[in-house]
Structures are given as C-alpha cells and as structure tokens.
Design an enzyme around this catalytic site. Structure first.
Site, short mmCIF file in Angstrom:
data_model
loop_
_atom_site.label_atom_id
_atom_site.label_comp_id
_atom_site.label_asym_id
_atom_site.label_seq_id
_atom_site.Cartn_x
_atom_site.Cartn_y
_atom_site.Cartn_z
N HIS A 354 0.81 -1.21 0.00
CA HIS A 354 0.00 0.00 0.00
C HIS A 354 0.85 1.26 0.00
CE1 HIS A 354 -3.21 -2.86 0.51
NE2 HIS A 354 -3.93 -1.94 -0.08
N CYS A 667 -10.29 -2.16 -10.25
CA CYS A 667 -9.74 -1.06 -9.46
C CYS A 667 -8.33 -1.36 -8.96
CB CYS A 667 -10.65 -0.71 -8.29
SG CYS A 667 -10.83 -2.06 -7.13
C1 PEP Z 1 -6.68 -4.83 -5.02
O1 PEP Z 1 -6.45 -5.77 -4.27
O2 PEP Z 1 -6.42 -4.84 -6.24
C2 PEP Z 1 -7.31 -3.60 -4.51
C3 PEP Z 1 -7.72 -2.65 -5.30
O3 PEP Z 1 -7.39 -3.46 -3.16
P1 PEP Z 1 -6.14 -3.13 -2.21
O4 PEP Z 1 -4.97 -2.80 -3.12
O5 PEP Z 1 -6.53 -2.00 -1.35
O6 PEP Z 1 -5.95 -4.40 -1.47
#
Ligand code: PEP
Ligand code: MG
Length: 744
Positions: A354, A667
């Site tokens: 993240h 996403c």
């Molecule tokens: C993903 O896993 O692609 C996502 C958009 O969620 P995160 O990156 O917050 O886990």
C-alpha cells in the site's frame, strides 16, 4: 554448525563495506572449515576478480582477474554449481596464476554466490594435501554462500567494486516511475524510549538542545493540528492539543527541564521522565489513566525524534527531499508534507504494497528493495533517483545532473500535454468509450482538478481515515469524511469500500499478529466478526450520501457467499433503522463485492443473485492466483498481473459477468498502467479505476488507439508464454503508434 553460520552471516551483514566483509569472511571460513586457504572472487562485469584471501599472496588481491571461461573458478561461475576436487591440477580447466602463489595447493572446493539467479562471485577453499573436502564441508559452504548472497549483493552495489567508479549506484525495483533530483533525508525506524543514562557535558547546552527540540515538537503538533482542523476533524485536533499541553512547563515539559538541570543529557532526561510516568500510570486501576501512559510514550518519542533526527521532520529547506527509509508505511507517507517530498527509496516493501500504491497516487518516483542503502551514509547527499530504470545515483557529477534535469523537464512537458485533455472523454479512435474513475482514500484529500476529469471515484479505500486516528472513528466523524468525498466529485458516483484492514494495513490501535496476514483476518472477515464497527460504517456511508444517488458500497476480500449474505443482513438492518428513525427518503445504494479471492469466479452466478456489481482487485487477485506475496521484494519479479494465466482469468471474469448481467470494473493497479488499461479495455472492461496520477495519461492514451486493433493484440497476448512477452508486445504496438513515451 548453525552457530558458526549465524556468526559469520551476522558479521558480514554488519560490516560497513564490501572489503571489510570479504576479509572477515575468508578468515572465518578458513577457521570454520579448518583449511589452509580461503579466497573470494567477485564478478565485475565479465571478470572474476580476486577480492579477498587468507592463504594466497595478499598482493594478488585486485590483480588476479579471469573471465568465466578461464580456470576452475571460472568454471564454477559458468556452471553455477560447486566443484570439489582432491587434486585440482588433474582437472583440464586448471589454470595457475603465479602472482597468487597457489602452487602449493591441491585440494580445491569452490561454490558460487548467487542472488536471485544472478551470479555475484565464487568462494574457494584450498589445502596443500591432496584430499577430498567432505560432503558436509561442501554443504556448509553452499549454505553459507546462499545465506550471504543478499548481503554481498548489497555491499557490492555500494562499493561498485574497488571504488573504480566514483559515483555510487544502487539498484532496486521500481514501485512508481519517474525521475527526481534532490538531497536525501534518511528517516530511521522506531525511536526507543530506553535511552542510555548519560550525564550532560554542559548543562546549558543540553537545556538549549532540549528547548529547541520541544519547540520544534510544539510546532509540529501545531501544524498537524491545523491540518486536521482544516479537515474539521475535531477529535484528532483535541488529541494534538492534549499532547501540546503536556509539553508545558507546568507539565512534562517542566519535568524534562528539571532532569537536565540535575545533570542529565537531554535524551536521558526525556527517557527517564517518560519511563517513570509510564510506570506510575500503568500501575493505576483507572483504565482512562492507564491509557494516558501511551500519550506520555508518544510525546517522549516525538521529542526524542527531534533530538535524534534533528532537522528531519521540520525540514528547514523548502526544497523537496528524497526520503530514504527501511520500510515506508502508509501513515508516514500520508503525514509527510507532499510539497517536500520528491521521491522515496526503501530497503523493504513490495511493488504492490500500500505504501507503493500511495507513492503512485502521489505521483512520486519510488524504488524498493534497495539493499544496504541505509548503511551507506547517504543522509543529506545529493542523489538522482531514476525510478523508471530502478537506479539511485549517489553524488552524481554535474554532467549527470544536468542530463537528468533535461529528462525531468521532458517528463513534465508530457504530463502537461496529458493534462490538457483530461476533461475530454476517454474514447478510442473507433468510438469505444471507456469510463475512467479514480482510486482515493489513501490520501487525506483528492486533487480536485483530477477529480473533475474523472467519471467518479471507483474505489474509496476507507482505511486511511481509520489509520490516522488513535481509535476507531465515531459515526459522526466518518460521516464528515465521507461527505467531503461526495462533495468533491459533485454528483458523480463514489464506490466506497468498507474497512479493509489487516494484511499490510494495520490499525495502530487494533494490532493483529498473524503468521500469514494476507491469508488472515482481513477485510470483510474482520467486519463480520465486529458487527458493531461494521454497522457504524454502513450507517455513516448511508447518512453521508443521504438522498443522493452517488454511493455504491463495496465489500473487500469476500471469499464465500455466506459472507455476502451476512453483510447484506447487516446492511438491511442499518438501512431500515435509518430510514425509519432518521430519513424516510434515504437512498438505497448499489452493493458490490471485490473479486480478489480467486474462487469467487466460479460462483459469480450466485454473486449476481445478491449484489449489483463486482470490482476486480487485480493486486490481491494476482497475489492469490500466482501465490506471490505482493509485499515481498524477493519474489517481486514473479508478481505479474500480465501473466497470461491472470489475463485469461480476467477475461473469463468479464464474460461471466456479462452472462449473469452483473456489473464489473477493475480497481487494481493494472487499470492505471498503459499496458493494463489497453488489455482490459480490449477484453471488454468499460470501467477502470486508477490512482489520480495515472488518470490523465490513460485518458490521453485511450483517445489515440483503436479498439479493433487492441482486440487483435489481446488475442496474441493471451497465447504468449509469460508476462514479459505480453509487455513487449504492447510496447512495440505503442512504439509503432509513436506512443512509447507513455510507458515511462
Ligand atoms: C486490489 O487488491 O487490487 C485492490 C484494489 O485493493 P487493495 O490494493 O486496497 O488491497
Ligand atoms: Mg485488495
């Protein structure tokens, strides 16, 4: 044996430079194996250079060099396997290097040092008597070489072998492309409250140091408080005010001073006062007072940081810096003043952690997996960070800096070009419209000019507002945060995801200790185990949305249908309560689930009966499909959303959703990458959500390609062998269209 291995590895890891480490190594290996000679050859370009020895002539170090086609050492490098000979002279590849004076040695055992498939060097042990080294000795040396490989690679990068190059070059894995030229700011890790008891050499000087640190800390708290005040977050402001009050002379601030007046250094004074009060508070029965111990700890660490990392948090210069740290966490990046940050370099962390996503969202060049960078005395040095190429150049020459300055200007010009069209629709040359959304939530605010260009917010990660607090935010605090997001994108849809903590997103006030956090208590699993928190969040989202049609609610990490059913029950409960008690006209939002746990694909028919849409989280999906931790730099080369297996999965997901009339979008990070956006839209995805920094670029790209051509490319891509081939296919397509610059 284990102890010897551990001692040697630790000694090498803590050596400051390659030469010292190698000298230590040859001595310790010689003793451990009880042999007469140990030498290490390091590969530099195509040559193996004798870099340390205990047993050969010292003057040969740096002078004995061979290509990998020469001698037995070359053969070990060439074959990438150990060679163990009772009498080396009998071997056809034996070559004598007279300058090394190795005539007397016969027994020969050599093993390669390899890090992530890359040969770094060769360790050799020799002995005069013609004897075979035992299998145990061979296994020991191989284990040692494997354990040392990472440290040797880091030290080797640092040294650029024997200092022939003045400019030091570090390599790492790009997490966010781009170039930055700036001075380095090293931020250390945790500051310990346990400081040694040290007497002040000069009480007056110590009092001054303390007073500067305290007033910097006060300013800092004031700035933070102001920021949250702007965001109308009164609870957080109250926490900062309480800490500021503690700094007063009538409170802990005065205690710190008294301790220095009694002859302690500023650091010792803070440590002594903090530890004393923490102990006292913790022994109280009242839970509220007990809690306050954490304020004292927090404050002590804040002041200590100002003493230990002077000029760091309060950056005197207005110039942005390149932050170098062991591991960037999201909170650190979210808190760091954006205008003062030019780039990020970390030793640890994966490409899709993240913190990396946040760096991309901030449009900051970032590198991860840069070994030994913290041990290299890099603080305050001028560097060029070329994240696109995975390089960090320390103290580059004037010529290099000016070359990079012109590259940087060209990059900025491109970004301006993309921005000029951001308000125009993302429509291909043959008329296919793709809707582009932004991912938000990792930042405390949205860049409004980009928000204007987007079709809405495709993923609002609610984690960060939770992470920046000292406890779970209340319903009204959450309503405030969510309402700001709705206002900012005025009228357009916002997909709000319920809390997805766990994995690499811990809440400071809700620690979760697990062996496999990414396979553990994350996302909806945690929310369903804590309905009291889940219900508050749903209620807050519904109230912030009120009568408008903007809100869509998204559930993260769903792995089975039962979870959807339970979540829907809670949703109904919250919705019905609010409708009858608060707002009879309350809008009913659409509901969706993340498709990131692979098994859900085979139950999309059941999913379609329950919710309105799915959003593909390609980051987690890739990690779970390929069994590659998205945070682990050791396997980051295997984390590949363009793996044809992943691409085929994504295509099936779209086809199944079309069949079941279930909305679908993406996403994950690949939606904001040129290659990903092209392939996904060719599959039929018409909703892509990406970080804010990528939107203008993807919009520009979409407007310059033809969907029929992309579909033909996709057919080829699905049948390629690996992700690298897929990327190359797309790269040459873009080059043909004179759009290759968009990949940088
Ligand atoms: C993903 O896993 O692609 C996502 C958009 O969620 P995160 O990156 O917050 O886990
Ligand atoms: Mg995810």
């Amino acid at each position: 044996m284990l102890n010897t291995l551990r001692d040697i590895t630790q000694a090498v890891a803590s050596a400051g430079d390659l030469d010292t480490a190698l000298e230590l190594l040859v001595k310790q290996i010689k003793t451990a194996i009880a042999t007469e000679c140990c030498s290490i050859y390091i590969l530099d370009k195509d040559e193996l250079i004798l870099s340390a020895t205990d047993g050969l002539k010292p003057s040969a170090v740096g002078n004995v060099r061979m290509s990998i086609t020469e001698g037995l050492v070359g053969l070990v490098a060439q074959r990438e396997e150990a060679i163990n000979l009772a009498d080396a002279r009998q071997h056809p590849r034996f070559k004598l290097f007279p300058e090394a004076a190795e005539e007397e040695y016969r027994a020969f055992l050599a093993v390669p040092i390899i890090y992530q498939k890359q040969l770094l060097g060769v360790i050799v042990v020799q002995q005069a008597s013609a004897r075979q080294f035992s299998e145990g000795e061979e296994a020991f040396l191989m284990t040692l070489a494997a354990q040392l490989a990472m440290a040797v690679r880091g030290l080797k990068q640092k040294a650029s072998v024997k200092g022939r190059e003045k400019q030091i070059l570090f390599q790492g894995t790009p997490t966010s492309n781009g170039i930055a030229i700036a001075h380095v700011l090293v931020l250390g890790g945790e500051i310990s409250l346990q400081q040694p008891n040290r007497k002040a050499a000069d009480v007056k000087v110590e009092l001054e140091r303390l007073s500067t640190a305290v007033s910097r800390c006060r300013n800092n708290l004031g700035n933070l408080s102001q920021r949250f005040d702007r965001e109308q977050d009164q609870e957080v402001v109250a926490i900062f005010s309480a800490l500021t009050l503690l700094l007063d002379d009538s409170s802990l601030g005065g205690e710190y001073v008294r301790e220095v007046e009694q002859g302690w250094s500023a650091e010792s004074a803070i440590s002594r006062v903090s530890l004393r009060y923490i102990e006292q508070f913790q022994s109280m029965d009242d839970p509220y007072i007990k809690e306050r111990a954490s304020d004292i700890r927090d404050l002590g660490q804040k002041v200590l940081r100002q003493l230990i990392e002077p000029d760091k948090w309060v950056l005197d210069s207005d110039k942005p810096v390149i932050l170098v740290t062991r591991e960037a966490d999201t909170t650190l990046l979210a808190e760091f003043p954006r205008a003062k940050l030019a780039g990020i370099v970390t030793e640890l962390g994966g490409v899709n952690s993240h913190a990396a996503i946040l760096a991309r969202a901030l449009g900051l060049p970032a590198l991860t997996g840069v070994q030994q960078v913290l041990a290299s005395n890099i603080d305050k040095k001028m560097v060029v960070l070329n994240a696109t190429r995975g390089q960090l150049m320390v103290s580059p020459s004037g010529a290099v800096i000016s070359e990079y300055r012109s590259l940087l200007n060209a990059e900025k010009a491109l970004q301006r070009q993309y921005m000029q069209e951001v308000q125009l629709p993302a429509q291909t040359l043959d008329g296919e419209r793709v809707n582009l959304f932004i991912n938000a939530g990792l930042l405390s605010g949205l860049a409004s000019e980009l928000a204007e260009g987007a079709d809405g917010v495709g993923l609002y990660r609610t984690e960060i507002p939770f992470m920046l607090q000292q406890r779970f935010p209340s319903e009204s605090e959450q309503i405030k945060v969510y309402a700001q997001v709705f206002n900012l994108v005025a009228g357009r849809p916002v997909v709000m995801r319920t809390l997805d903590v766990g994995g690499d997103k811990p809440l400071p006030y809700f620690p979760i200790k697990e062996d496999n956090p990414f396979l553990g208590w994350r996302g909806i699993r945690l929310s369903l185990d804590h309905p009291e928190l889940f219900l508050v969040q749903i209620r807050a989202m519904l109230q912030a949305n009120g009568n408008s049609e903007q809100l869509k609610i998204l559930l993260p990490m769903v792995s089975n249908i039962e979870e959807i059913d339970h979540a829907l029950e809670y949703f109904e409960q919250a919705y019905n309560e609010l409708k009858s008690d608060v707002n009879p006209n309350l809008s009913r939002p659409q509901l969706g689930v993340m498709l990131e746990v692979p098994a859900l694909l085979y139950q999309l028919d059941e999913v379609a009966k329950r919710v309105d849409f799915v959003s593909v989280g390609s980051n987690d999906l890739t990690q779970y499909l390929l069994a590659v931790d998205r945070n682990n730099p050791r396997v980051s080369s295997l984390f590949d959303s363009y793996h044809p297996g992943v691409l085929r999965y994504l295509k099936s997901a779209l086809e199944l959703c079309q069949q079941y009339d279930l909305g679908i979008s993406v996403c994950g990070e690949m939606a904001g990458e040129p290659t990903g956006a092209l392939l996904l839209s060719a599959m039929g995805y018409r909703e892509l959500s990406m970080n804010q920094g990528a939107l203008a670029r993807i919009n520009y790209l979409m407007r310059r390609v033809r969907m029929d051509e992309l579909q033909a490319l996709l057919q080829q891509a699905l049948n390629l062998r690996c992700g690298a081939e897929v990327r190359e296919l797309l790269r040459s397509y873009l080059a043909e269209k004179e759009l290759a610059a968009i990949l940088n």
